[in-house]
Design an enzyme around this catalytic site. Structure first.
Site, PDB file in Angstrom:
ATOM      1  CB  ILE A  33     -58.198 -13.252  49.263  1.00  0.00           C
ATOM      2  CG1 ILE A  33     -57.999 -12.952  47.765  1.00  0.00           C
ATOM      3  CG2 ILE A  33     -58.849 -14.611  49.445  1.00  0.00           C
ATOM      4  CD1 ILE A  33     -57.099 -13.938  47.062  1.00  0.00           C
TER       5      ILE A  33
ATOM      6  CB  CYS B 125     -49.600  -7.880  53.471  1.00  0.00           C
ATOM      7  SG  CYS B 125     -51.284  -8.494  53.246  1.00  0.00           S
TER       8      CYS B 125
END
Length: 632
Positions: free
Chosen positions: A53, A2
């Protein structure tokens, strides 16, 4: 993987949503799947998400049960399931299945010490509403980045420099000392950057910032080598066990995975171990010519049974990609292989979201050929210091090309001055001849020898090879290898994982004696022995190539003229004498020396300068093209 951004204002006002939006939008490539914000008195957090995830529930910023602790997190925690189980036993309640939430509860339980328990790669920031304090941390080896700008009025941070530049009033100027060190290292050593006023949080460090502006930086991890003389076979078996365990942990994800595959042992070991757990796709790139790595990679993929994808990068494609690659790098890194990695990541992203790669094995197990130098110079090592100095002065008087001259010069130069890492582009004398300004700093700034000296001072108890590896662990690895790995893969929204750079792997590697690392005329000897029977025999003892870019030949042709034109277009006459650059190119073309790396170092600085400092450029939010890719 990210992108995180944020700002603290020490006057208590909340940062504007518009500013946070700009800061996150500019790094949308790091997280194209989701965005999120948090504003509180004196603080604002921004986030871009690449879903890996817990795809459905992993939205950030993410909070604890009573929303008193908030986190934005870039990276992956590979032991989060074990930590989660421990935290649940201690009474913590989880709302998601993400690794991010594990850090929040770990912080509640252990405070700043939570970073010591994490196994993974990370750059994160935690805002503690009760303590009115920010905690930011970077992983043990510097796999993930964290940049910041700190003044009496504010603290601005992010995963990339371009994020910080979106904040109001951010000055854009070259830090002269950084330029001088860049000319030697081919990157700016941490904690500095090429931008005045912007720094990097070093690997293995965390910092805290209070609401009144007080900042404190703490080192929590030091990758020190401490060799232990244990049986060779014990180490061989432990390498096999720990590498398999590390790869297994690095496979945790909810998206498609693959592996970079070159012609070397490190990436082959990754692919072989991944294949133990699942069918995989592998990816390679190369250049036309004798050292085209795709040829060997395709043979390796066939032997391992992977589904393989490869690409040969043309000279035109290489140079066409430079403007975008330079923008993604944030600051100049004069490693030509970074652009090859940019193309490799582009290829892989067409098929997968996560890739494993072999970075770090050379630093852990002694894989660079330069590490053999102390052994070859051993016949001179016994000389007393006065005699060594005299011999050095005598060798310097010998004519260039005289047999043995370079050997004597290097053998009579102390290790602390001889080795600064895997790149040494410009010496101080060379800088003096090429600089148009700031030459007055050469005798006063903290120079490369002094920077490396900080790490040499801590390793007086170690053998020369271990000292060299420690230098690379702290300078070359985060400054070059991991910087390009992060920026060039995230440019394509691709998450790169490096199982060799796992703290459990390093705990083993740091104890292996140098006699096992370097033996029988080869590097990484013990690692090669550990991989016997696991990877194809024809790979075991292949020499390291490392994306061999044919830069030397390119500079001799029309491309050298184009590079010269770009250097001039970069408007760096304030820093570098253009006539000195012209002279280097002329000598290179006449065969009077290999100046390709020096020319490339200046070229990448010029390209960065044009990208980020000239009005109307891409890095300034403009649209002016960078003219580096005209057809020849």
């Amino acid at each position: 993987m990210c992108g995180i951004t944020g700002m603290m204002l020490f006057n208590g006002l909340a940062p504007s949503r518009e500013t946070l939006q700009r800061m996150t939008d500019v790094i949308a490539h790091r997280g194209p799947n989701d965005t999120g914000f948090l504003t509180d008195a004196g603080v604002g957090l921004g986030f871009r998400r690449l879903s890996i995830i817990d795809i459905r529930e992993g939205h950030q910023p993410l909070a604890n049960e009573d929303e008193s602790v908030w986190i934005i997190f870039n990276g992956e925690i590979y032991n989060y399931k074990e930590l989660r189980s421990m935290l649940i036993d201690r009474g913590h309640t989880f709302r998601t299945a993400s690794d991010t939430e594990t850090i929040v509860h770990l912080y509640e339980e252990f405070g700043e010490d939570c970073v010591k328990m994490l196994r993974g790669m990370f750059g994160f920031a935690i805002w503690d509403m009760k303590k009115r304090r920010l905690l930011a941390a970077r992983d043990h080896f510097g796999i993930k980045p964290f940049y910041y700008h700190h003044t009496a009025e504010r603290f601005v941070f992010g995963s990339e420099i371009k994020s910080l530049l979106q904040a109001e009033g951010m000055e854009r100027s070259v830090r002269p000392e950084s330029l001088l060190n860049y000319l030697t290292f081919q990157y700016v050593p941490e904690p500095d950057t090429m931008f005045s006023g912007i720094q990097k949080l070093r690997p293995g460090h965390y910092l805290t910032v209070t609401e009144d502006g007080r900042m404190n930086v703490t080192r929590y991890y030091d990758p020190m080598f401490e060799p232990e003389d244990r049986p060779f076979e014990e180490y061989v078996e432990e390498i096999r066990v720990r590498l398999k365990d590390s790869v297994e942990h690095h496979l945790v994800s909810d998206v498609e995975r693959g592996c970079f595959l070159s012609s070397g042992i490190d990436s082959t070991a990754m692919a072989a171990h991944m294949s133990m757990f699942e069918s995989i796709r592998t990816f390679s790139v190369g250049f036309e010519g004798a050292n085209n790595e795709t040829v060997i990679a395709e043979q390796t993929a066939k032997a391992l049974g992977t589904k393989h994808f490869s690409k040969v990068i043309t000279e035109q494609e290489y140079f066409d990609s430079l403007p975008k690659a330079a923008w993604h790098q944030d600051e100049p890194v004069a490693d030509p292989s970074a652009i090859a990695l940019y193309h490799l990541a582009e290829l892989a992203r067409q098929h997968v979201t996560v890739v494993l790669s072999g970075e770090g094995a050379d630093e852990l197990f002694g894989g660079y050929r330069i590490y053999r130098e102390p052994l070859s110079l051993k016949p001179l090592a016994w000389l007393p210091a006065p005699l060594m100095r005299a011999l050095h002065q005598l060798a310097a008087l010998l004519p260039q090309g005289f047999t043995g001259r370079n050997y004597l010069l290097r053998g009579t130069t102390p290790l602390t001055e001889r080795f600064l890492g895997n790149a040494k582009i410009f010496t101080e004398d060379m800088k003096a001849s090429v600089l148009a300004s700031h030459a007055d700093l050469l005798g006063t700034y903290k120079n490369p020898i002094q920077i490396a000296g900080d790490y040499y001072d801590k390793t007086r108890h170690l053998d020369p090879v271990s000292r060299m590896q420690y230098i690379d662990m702290n300078l070359w690895l985060p400054g070059d290898i991991l910087m390009k790995a992060d920026k060039m893969t995230m440019a394509h929204s691709l998450e790169l994982r490096v199982p060799f750079l796992d703290k459990e792997m390093f705990e083993l590697a740091r104890r292996i004696p140098v006699k096992y690392r370097l033996a029988e005329g080869t590097t990484k000897y013990i690692f090669r022995k550990a991989m016997e029977g696991i990877i194809p025999d024809f790979i075991l003892n292949r020499p390291k190539l490392g994306f061999p870019v044919p830069m030397r030949d390119w500079m001799k042709g029309p491309r050298g003229t184009q590079v010269l034109e770009q250097i001039e277009a970069g408007k760096i006459g304030e820093f570098v004498r253009f006539s000195a650059v012209e002279e280097m190119l002329a000598k290179h073309r006449k065969g009077q020396g290999d100046y390709a790396r020096r020319l490339w170092t200046i070229y990448m600085f010029a390209l960065w300068h044009e990208t980020y400092l000239l009005p109307g450029s891409a890095g300034q939010g403009g649209t002016r093209d960078i003219k580096v890719s005209q057809a020849l």
